[in-house]
Design an enzyme around this catalytic site. Structure first.
Site, PDB file in Angstrom:
ATOM      1  N   ASP A 326      54.697  13.565  41.082  1.00 12.42           N
ATOM      2  CA  ASP A 326      54.225  12.189  40.942  1.00 12.42           C
ATOM      3  C   ASP A 326      52.840  12.002  41.513  1.00 12.42           C
ATOM      4  OD1 ASP A 326      55.395  12.770  43.462  1.00 12.42           O
ATOM      5  OD2 ASP A 326      55.266  10.639  43.967  1.00 12.42           O
ATOM      6  N   GLU A 327      52.289  10.847  41.220  1.00 11.12           N
ATOM      7  CA  GLU A 327      51.028  10.393  41.798  1.00 11.12           C
ATOM      8  C   GLU A 327      49.949  11.460  41.736  1.00 11.12           C
ATOM      9  OE1 GLU A 327      51.995   8.686  45.648  1.00 11.12           O
ATOM     10  OE2 GLU A 327      52.497   6.785  44.706  1.00 11.12           O
TER      11      GLU A 327
END
Lengths: 543, 543
Positions: A326-327
């Protein structure tokens, strides 16, 4: 001085007077079932699939005995579960002496025995393990062999869910000082709507002592949640060690997880959020000042991931493994993290050019390589939705897509044949304190998915307890009661809930008090911000 | 796929690598003693009277054995205390198998035995019971009979305090997976500054399940608090029943209180704050619409108080009993409550006129009569300061004056020969969330009292946890860590503290983490408002 209690013209002893005041005044913030609760409601959380009830009140013997019938398998888990629930059910009557479970004593109670029938001999705790059960509670009069209460289940884990339901039917009556079941006879037929009913616990921002983690796992079983997603971004496995590592004290802890019938899924988040690894091996960093994402160019990086995953594999028997991802690839992060760190490190830039890759290609390369490693260790990989959003067609088809950025992702994921976990941050991120209990409750994991075969690909959902502003002092009241709202959404069928006559709030308030009684610091349900204190004096049931 | 951990060129196994990362990164929010703590500080809370320490690190055997020497008396309490502390000390090493406490195993550890020497044969738990102890921790080399750790005390309660101190010296070391005592040898000589070190728990505004109350009592012993002032204004004794009533389950609970060496003092607040009594006996109310203060005119009122106190007397063995008497006679209340209710009820007004009393005279009459009742039951009465402020010269000389309205009352009370308890609401009311830890800490019960014989009349102090905005979900983090600040003020001498080199904050932060480890939800120390969440990620020690 007169000693009032000796006087015959007082019908009640003073102690009885106190009891009487307690009951009459209505100022009691008590937990007895005579506290003005609506007795026509079914105070079972989450609500079972089907149930019928009657009008009798039965008493339960503190010396309740257990009998198990089944096709072999380990009943140790079940016996331990029974002991645990017996402690919960008879907590308030713990001092009542039960000298022997003689026929005479037994005859004082309506229910003295519990029979559990388990069909399967396997005690394997897999995702999708059969958790169905039936529970039958009645008074058997005039029969020599009494089996007043029967739980029938396919697996021991179904039987554990049945025990939880049974324990919720039992309530301590302050007047008679006995445990009672009202509205008997009960016939309950139950099974979960979704197999995956998770809670993420982020232990990377604050340390949680082992006991705090154990308490949370225990509390999850009260709401029939089945999976703890254990996030430890800085990889201080040692920190959570006593629960989950292989050292001397791990085994009892693993047993404990099994005993509650709770899966534990680990997450190792790559290539972002892994900066700290380089403290041990600085070679993992692209360079000393630019430390994440991890260096994509070196075999060493992937060898180390593989080595770590091998160690973790032995600690976490569960079939899913979360690889994060993620991110990294949002527009913001793509331009910031990837470009900034991979593009600006000479040897990485050279490697990218040589392999004709942009940073986003290297990100894909990294995620897919990590997936291969996990799969080689007999894990099914889970990735946060960014990976799906960026390169769905390259993802291993076994990938479970973990939604978080908002609504609408699971429909897209299942349309492409991926399994999906619903964690829409607008409703199921517990650190969003302004999300009210009903916003959590009415979130629907299947929203936007009409096709039944596609619906089946949504394996469930997960509420996420991110750790920036929670530590041991307040984690339980941030998780509860809102996690319970999601738990009912994930367990109970829409049919069962639609017959509930808008009693959700009252039932949830009751459940929060039940959690309090069991030592869980669940916050008031209707506070404007989650985990706020009660706004004023009053009963646990109404705030 | 390479299996990294098998490779000989890695000095550490992967698991060790994980450990290593954990230690190096410094992102650990861990509890090990290697977490950047200042090792020169004495992490004992409250700070002992005298102590000397060395530079050795000793290991403690999980099979630590106990030997008690003394002049009879009940050692059950001590043995149970030892078991309790053993669970606390070895919580993290619970899975380490200790097959037998053989000589070989013993030789692996520096400390394998604890000897407790108790001088007095009495186990009576009175106010002012001798809590002094000495604790000596050393390694005994080459001797056949080893008594490495010795606690010497006059009473078993002193020995319990010594056990608490010993448990705080013990810290689990994550690297060696053993319990260690650093800076040995230790020689500690300790005793409390004040006999009365209390915490008021108001269970009248919200219900607290029995387990929650037990947990609070247990946590009090960690800070060497000795008294719970148990307030139940609406008299729902039944509600807290399992802890404190005489029903079947009371006995184990009373034992538990004894086992922690904690007094429990009850409060029945008359004549105000007793409106609810009339629900059982409406005759207690002046009239149906004007319900407090209780009807001062009737013998029935005092007969009932006497009867209730007789019942309570059997439940509460402690020698002090709190009769309240607050919030009646301030100017506001005098004009509002007394005039409004007593003056406006015809038969009360007639009685006042007949007896040539104003309402404030009747208030005095009521309080003094209640005092007589309490004294007749062999109790020493405690009253909130309003009674002293209004009619000091009439109060029974045995009265203990309980300060709360502000500073300066104890000096006046002791000047008149009364004993006094310090609870200045500006600093020691825990529901005042804007009072910071250091305002609590630096409050001084003896302020304004120079004369030593007058100082002795201040028996101690009490922090008050009023219940309007606390319930099971948040009571512990509202009490802790600020109650600990007061606890040190009440236990530790000014001499001991003045040698502490301004390490109070660091030591209190350490103690809050210790509470967390023991399952107490103590809040961060330095938050602007008490019980606020941590402001961001990081170690338990620094927030």
């Amino acid at each position: 001085m007169l000693h009032l209690c000796g006087k015959p013209h007082f019908r009640y002893s003073c102690l009885m007077f106190l009891v009487w005041v307690f009951q009459l005044v209505g100022l009691n913030s008590g937990f007895g079932l005579d506290s003005g609760l609506n007795q026509s409601l079914t105070y079972i959380w989450p609500l079972p699939c089907e149930h019928t009830s009657g009008n009798e009140t039965l008493t339960v013997n503190p010396a309740l005995s257990l009998s198990i019938i089944g096709h072999g398998g380990s009943f140790r888990i079940l016996r331990e579960g029974f002991r645990r629930y017996k402690r919960i059910i008879f907590k308030f009557s713990s001092g009542i002496s039960v000298s022997r479970n003689s026929r005479r004593i037994r005859s004082l109670y309506d229910i003295s025995a519990l029979r559990i029938i388990v069909k399967s001999g396997s005690d394997e705790l897999k995702l999708g393990v059969d958790e169905s059960y039936t529970l039958f509670v009645d008074k058997t009069e005039g029969k020599s062999i009494v089996w007043e209460t029967i739980i029938e289940a396919s697996t021991i884990y179904g039987a554990l869910r049945g025990l939880e339901t049974f324990s919720q039917l039992c309530a301590f009556d302050y007047t008679t000082k006995s445990v009672q079941i009202s509205r008997a006879p009960w016939y309950i037929k139950d099974k979960p709507r979704f197999a995956y009913r998770g809670l993420l616990l982020d232990t990377s921002r604050h340390h949680f002592p082992v006991d705090a983690i154990k308490s949370i796992i225990e509390s999850m079983s009260y709401a029939k949640l089945i999976l703890m997603h254990f996030l430890s971004r800085y990889l201080h496995i040692q920190n959570c060690g006593m629960v989950l590592t292989q050292n001397g004290s791990a085994i009892p802890s693993r047993m404990r997880v099994e005993l509650s019938g709770i899966h534990v899924m680990a997450e190792v988040d790559v290539p972002g959020h892994a900066e700290s690894w380089g403290a041990g091996y600085p070679d993992l960093w692209p360079n000393a000042t630019c430390r994440e994402p991890l260096d994509v160019t070196k075999n060493f990086t992937f060898d180390l991931i593989s080595g770590i995953l091998s160690e973790i594999r032995e600690i976490f028997p569960f079939e899913l493994f979360h690889l994060g991802g993620d991110e990294v690839n949002t527009d913001l992060w793509a331009s910031f993290v990837l470009t900034d760190c991979w593009n600006k490190t000479r040897h990485v830039k050279q490697w990218l050019d040589k392999n004709k890759m942009k940073p986003k290609d290297a990100y894909r390369y990294f995620v897919l390589k990590a997936q291969e490693i996990a799969i080689s260790k007999n894990w099914t990989p889970v990735n946060w939705e960014e990976t799906f959003n960026a390169f769905a067609k390259n993802l291993n088809p076994r990938t479970v897509v973990h939604n978080w950025l908002g609504p609408g992702v699971c429909p897209k994921a299942v349309a492409k044949g991926f399994k999906c976990i619903f964690s829409n941050q607008n409703v199921w991120y517990l650190d969003h304190l302004d999300v009210s209990w009903d916003e959590v409750y009415y979130a629907e994991p299947l929203e936007g998915i009409g096709n039944a075969s596609k619906q089946e690909l949504v394996i469930g959902g997960e509420v996420c307890m991110w750790g920036e502003t929670v530590d041991t002092s307040n984690v339980q009241q941030t998780i509860w009661p809102r996690a319970a709202a999601a738990a009912e959404r994930l367990w109970s069928t829409e049919e069962a809930l639609s017959a509930d006559n808008n009693s959700v709030l009252q039932r949830l308030q009751y459940f929060r008090c039940l959690l309090n009684r069991r030592g869980v610091q669940a916050a008031p349900v209707t506070n404007y911000y989650a985990r706020n204190p009660p706004s004023g004096s009053g009963s646990c049931y109404w705030q």
